[in-house]
Design an enzyme around this catalytic site. Structure first.
Site, PDB file in Angstrom:
ATOM      1  N   HIS A 420     -54.226 -64.454 -51.385  1.00 55.27           N
ATOM      2  CA  HIS A 420     -53.633 -63.469 -50.474  1.00 55.27           C
ATOM      3  C   HIS A 420     -52.425 -62.785 -51.109  1.00 55.27           C
ATOM      4  CE1 HIS A 420     -50.962 -62.343 -47.093  1.00 55.27           C
ATOM      5  NE2 HIS A 420     -52.107 -61.905 -46.576  1.00 55.27           N
ATOM      6  N   ARG A 527     -24.308 -35.074 -57.236  1.00 56.32           N
ATOM      7  CA  ARG A 527     -23.245 -35.474 -56.284  1.00 56.32           C
ATOM      8  C   ARG A 527     -22.018 -35.834 -57.109  1.00 56.32           C
ATOM      9  NH1 ARG A 527     -28.022 -38.196 -53.699  1.00 56.32           N
ATOM     10  NH2 ARG A 527     -28.021 -37.706 -51.474  1.00 56.32           N
ATOM     11  N   GLY A 731     -29.887 -30.287 -46.644  1.00 61.36           N
ATOM     12  CA  GLY A 731     -29.548 -31.704 -46.832  1.00 61.36           C
ATOM     13  C   GLY A 731     -30.065 -32.461 -45.632  1.00 61.36           C
ATOM     14  N   ASN A 733     -30.668 -35.508 -45.061  1.00 61.92           N
ATOM     15  CA  ASN A 733     -30.101 -36.805 -44.641  1.00 61.92           C
ATOM     16  C   ASN A 733     -29.099 -36.564 -43.521  1.00 61.92           C
ATOM     17  OD1 ASN A 733     -31.518 -37.856 -46.794  1.00 61.92           O
ATOM     18  ND2 ASN A 733     -29.769 -37.797 -48.183  1.00 61.92           N
ATOM     19  N   CYS A 796     -32.821 -31.216 -50.458  1.00 58.78           N
ATOM     20  CA  CYS A 796     -32.334 -32.233 -51.386  1.00 58.78           C
ATOM     21  C   CYS A 796     -32.029 -33.564 -50.718  1.00 58.78           C
ATOM     22  CB  CYS A 796     -31.117 -31.723 -52.147  1.00 58.78           C
ATOM     23  SG  CYS A 796     -29.715 -31.400 -51.069  1.00 58.78           S
TER      24      CYS A 796
HETATM   25  C1  PEP Z   1     -28.045 -34.836 -47.374  1.00 58.77           C
HETATM   26  O1  PEP Z   1     -27.215 -34.989 -46.469  1.00 58.77           O
HETATM   27  O2  PEP Z   1     -29.242 -34.660 -47.179  1.00 58.77           O
HETATM   28  C2  PEP Z   1     -27.618 -34.883 -48.785  1.00 58.77           C
HETATM   29  C3  PEP Z   1     -28.456 -34.645 -49.747  1.00 58.77           C
HETATM   30  O3  PEP Z   1     -26.336 -35.230 -49.023  1.00 58.77           O
HETATM   31  P1  PEP Z   1     -25.788 -36.733 -48.987  1.00 58.77           P
HETATM   32  O4  PEP Z   1     -26.965 -37.637 -48.911  1.00 58.77           O
HETATM   33  O5  PEP Z   1     -25.009 -36.906 -50.231  1.00 58.77           O
HETATM   34  O6  PEP Z   1     -24.964 -36.727 -47.747  1.00 58.77           O
END
Ligand code: PEP
Ligand code: MG
Length: 836
Positions: A420, A527, A731, A733, A796
């Site tokens: 497994h 960054r 961005g 994120n 990004c």
């Molecule tokens: C984002 O916010 O998508 C980004 C790329 O910047 P960081 O992750 O550095 O905040």
């Protein structure tokens, strides 16, 4: 064509479909169409199997009546829609009873007939009727086994083939519905309600007078995909299990280590090679062929897509395309982005010092180091802390699958290449060592005792090499994966078809170098804050943050300037000819300050200030909501000297790079923008710095100013913002964080509950939420483009490496996505697949 309710005889013209009868049934039909010697086969479709599971048996007398021959022995195999979704194990020799035993005693001899019957009773009792294995260990003859069976179940061993077959079909149908089978196949991407088909086949005996036996052959090396005949053959044997469990199996190809089928039966061997070549061409795939030799005659029982590791699947797809068997576009589609990412796995550095603690079976390739954990919960906890861990188990079960998802490698005391742990680890691309010799794992005491008595405990670091089977002490250095020609072909073919750029999020020369080897289209996000964390710089950065007067701040920034300039010069030189997008400082300044007493004390020493003053200053800089506080462009507005220093470093690096003949036109990106005016203010200052540097150096250069769209307001106001910007980089994120009002740093604690409860289909930080965040992307993109038709659109956030999100960006008309270095090949392939 016969039309029998509930099942379909597999003939060249029968209506057999993968979506109705499963992959194996379809494949057998293809073999039959190729005129290969396949024993008579009948397919039972998903719908009938579902009815069987619910207690409704089809007319088995009609089914059995379709088969010819004496004695009537059948096998049943599973046939799920996708070969790797698995299914219950095959049951062979259904129909074995006293009469068949008598018949076979005459033809095969007593010993062979006894062996067959005894084995069938055992497997029927244990696998079909779910009786305990132990009592049957004592049975030496079929009649003893029949007596034990009767004692255990209070019924005589069934003599009717219809009764036996009904029990087998029922047990297989119900096993497919069981929770563990469901979880296992779901881990491989099967839908919860995936169907199971079954194929009933006449047994081709691999036991009998003259040359009889059975074997499995494949025509490529399953680890590398290179052409090579591999597999095993064993005389007087039947089924895969015989081959796996016996040391009497022989090689297929001539081998100095022992006898081979090629020597023993050269014509049959030659026939097998032809079968392989025909399968490859006609089925457009490398197949693994299961065969028997029945008194010198070859029978092809089954052919399945050859199991393969990541490296081999890439090599096989590329070779099929190079040989013109499949088009390149299909080769691209055949490699899943995840498979490709497995290829990128690390290996133990051959030059590294290693202390081997134990050896086991090299069950899944790649190397990983981490801390020992003993269960899924601990593995998941380690993952949430971003800590590498190795899941160590006596053996694994479906319950451990979630831990395997979270772990960096797996080590088990028991098991082999098909256990497994091995199967799941290979599926997940995790390094795995199974059957580690001399190791004793105690889950309860949370420790591992090694063969020499040494003890490893939870939290101890080890390194696993799933390519050699070694378990090593501590963290052993690993090397980047060696990528072969097939990988290069696939990347080149992806580049030919994809129509969206793939850039990299790279802050260091190492990241940029690696991504250049992957053929990246540029840097989409550098960054810059990471550059300030390097030793020697942090103190200067802290001095800058603590500066009370403009002059003090300027002095600290003057010291940071050459460091940043060197960073950028190196990146520009490395990426010559490709865009490099540098983001101005983004995080809140207090992130650069120490938060432990020791760190604060050394800062006080460096600044030559009293500890209490430094502490008070740090406290005064704390924010209630730092992610929504003084960060991003707000720093640029409130403390413009920082951005000015960064801009100067970028422009001076541009001049230095141009002087060396480097082709560079930097892109500068402003983070966390919410309003057009922010962009105007920063732009004016940056233009001023550029003019000064041009003046001072006498060198003319250009740069592009862009804006990160990572607040909902920036997306909504993208029109007026785009008028000021050469590019908009989403961005996602922060945009996800702010759209959901969900902290990206804390969501991990409850995300699994949210996903399990179906609140969100997936973690929106991993896969772009196309409905919500996606709508902001579409809106921002269209408003931005309308106001400034030349504006370049990119993404990004972490989603830039996610295949579904890439497809969405392409659909939204983005020019590029940017992702972490190791995701670049995956992103390129996903981008190509989205266009096909
Ligand atoms: C984002 O916010 O998508 C980004 C790329 O910047 P960081 O992750 O550095 O905040
Ligand atoms: Mg951000």
């Amino acid at each position: 064509m016969l039309d029998i309710p509930g099942f379909t005889p597999v003939t060249p013209t029968a209506d057999i479909r993968v979506a109705r009868h499963g992959n194996r049934a379809k494949c057998l039909q293809r073999l039959i169409r190729m005129d290969l010697p396949v024993p008579q086969t009948v397919a039972i479709p998903f719908a009938t199997v579902r009815e069987i599971a619910e207690g409704q048996m089809p007319d088995l007398a009609t089914l059995i009546g379709l088969f010819e021959g004496e004695p009537m022995l059948l096998s049943v195999r599973s046939s799920s829609e996708a070969a790797d979704w698995g299914g219950p194990n095959a049951v062979l020799n259904i129909g074995m009873n006293d009469a068949a035993h008598g018949w076979l005693s005459k033809t095969l001899g007593h010993a062979a007939a006894d062996k067959l019957y005894l084995r069938f009773i055992r497997s029927f009792a244990i696998e079909v009727m779910r009786l305990d294995e132990e009592p049957f260990d004592a049975a030496k003859t079929p009649s003893e086994a029949c007596i034990i069976y009767e004692e255990e179940i209070d019924d005589p061993f069934p003599q009717s083939i219809a009764d036996q077959l009904a029990a087998v079909l029922r047990s297989m149908a119900r096993a497919w519905d069981g929770t563990s089978a469901r979880l296992l196949r779901q881990a491989k991407g099967a839908p919860g309600d995936a169907g199971l088909g079954l194929v009933v086949q006449r047994m081709a005996q691999g036991m009998g007078p003259g040359q009889s036996g059975s074997g499995v052959v494949q025509f490529v090396n399953p680890a590398t995909g290179e052409p090579k005949v591999t597999g095993r053959y064993m005389g007087q044997a039947m089924g895969r299990r015989d081959l796996r469990n016996s040391d009497k199996a022989i090689y297929l190809t001539r081998d100095e280590r022992g006898p081979s089928l090629e020597d023993l039966l050269p014509e049959v061997y030659g026939e097998l090679l032809k079968v392989g070549a025909r399968c490859r061409k006609r089925l457009r795939e490398e197949m693994q062929v299961e065969f028997t030799i029945d008194q010198g005659r070859l029978a092809v029982l089954d052919a399945v897509r050859c199991p393969r590791e990541a490296r081999a699947s890439v090599a096989i797809a590329a070779a099929l395309a190079r040989d013109g068997i499949i088009p390149r576009s299909e080769a691209l589609l055949r490699v899943s982005p995840d498979t490709l990412s497995r290829l990128l796995h690390r290996q133990v550095d051959p030059g590294a010092e290693r202390v081997v603690l134990a050896r086991g079976i090299a069950a899944s390739p790649g190397a990983a180091a981490g801390r020992i954990v003993f269960d899924s919960a601990a593995a998941q906890a380690a993952q949430s802390r971003d800590e590498a861990c190795i899941l160590v188990r006596r053996e694994t079960s479906p319950d451990d699958v979630r831990g395997m998802h979270a772990a960096d490698a797996v080590l088990t005391e028991r098991g082999g290449t098909t256990s497994h742990a091995a199967v799941i680890a290979r599926g997940l691309g995790l390094p795995c060592v199974t059957g580690a010799i001399g190791l004793h794992v105690s889950h309860k005491k949370r420790r591992v005792i090694l063969a020499d008595g040494r003890v490893l405990r939870e939290g101890d670091e080890i390194t696993i090499d799933g390519s050699t089977g070694e378990v090593m002490e501590g963290r052993v250095a690993t090397t980047e994966p060696a990528l072969n020609g097939a990988f290069g072909d696939l990347m080149a073919w992806s580049d030919d078809v994809r129509d969206i750029g793939i850039r990299v999020n790279a802050d260091t020369v190492a990241d940029a170098t690696l991504s250049r080897t992957f053929g990246v289209d540029g840097i989409g996000l550098c960054r810059t804050e990471h550059m300030f964390f390097e030793s020697g710089r942090l103190t200067v950065m802290r001095e800058m943050i603590f500066a009370e007067t403009g002059a003090d701040r300027a002095a600290a920034l003057d010291r940071l300037l050459p460091m940043q300039r060197d960073d950028f010069t190196a990146l520009f030189s490395l990426m010559s000819g490709l865009p490099v997008c540098i983001r101005l400082l983004d995080p809140p300044l207090h992130e650069f300050l120490p938060n432990e007493t020791d760190g604060i004390r050394s800062l006080a020493e460096a600044l030559d200030r009293p500890l209490s003053e430094v502490k008070a200053r740090i406290e005064s800089m704390q924010e209630y909501n730092p992610m929504l506080g003084m960060r991003g462009v707000r720093l640029g507005i409130a403390l413009p000297e920082i951005y000015e220093m960064q801009a100067r470093a970028i422009f001076e690096a541009t001049v230095a790079a141009l002087a060396k003949g480097v082709d560079v036109r930097p892109e500068i990106m402003i983070p966390l923008v919410t309003a057009r005016r922010e962009v105007e203010l920063v732009k004016r200052r940056l233009d001023g710095v550029a003019a000064k540097v041009r003046d001072e150096t006498g060198v003319d250069f250009d740069y592009d100013l862009g804006v990160m769209v990572e607040t909902p307001r920036a997306a909504l106001r993208a029109g007026e913002i785009a008028e000021q910007a050469a590019f908009l980089s989403f961005g996602t994120n922060d945009l996800t964080q702010m759209t959901y009002g969900l902290s990206r740093d804390d969501a991990g604690r409850f995300m699994s509950a949210y996903v399990n409860e179906g609140v969100y289909p997936e973690d929106p930080f991993g896969t772009l939420d196309v409905e919500g965040v996606g709508e902001l992307l579409l809106l921002g993109a269209s408003r931005g483009r309308k106001a400034n038709p030349k504006v370049i659109l990119g993404l990004c956030g972490e989603h830039g490496g996610n295949p579904e999100s890439i497809a969405f960006c392409r659909f939204a008309g983005f020019d590029y996505v940017s992702c972490s270095p190791f995701r670049v090949p995956v992103a390129k392939l996903a981008a190509a697949q989205a266009t096909i």
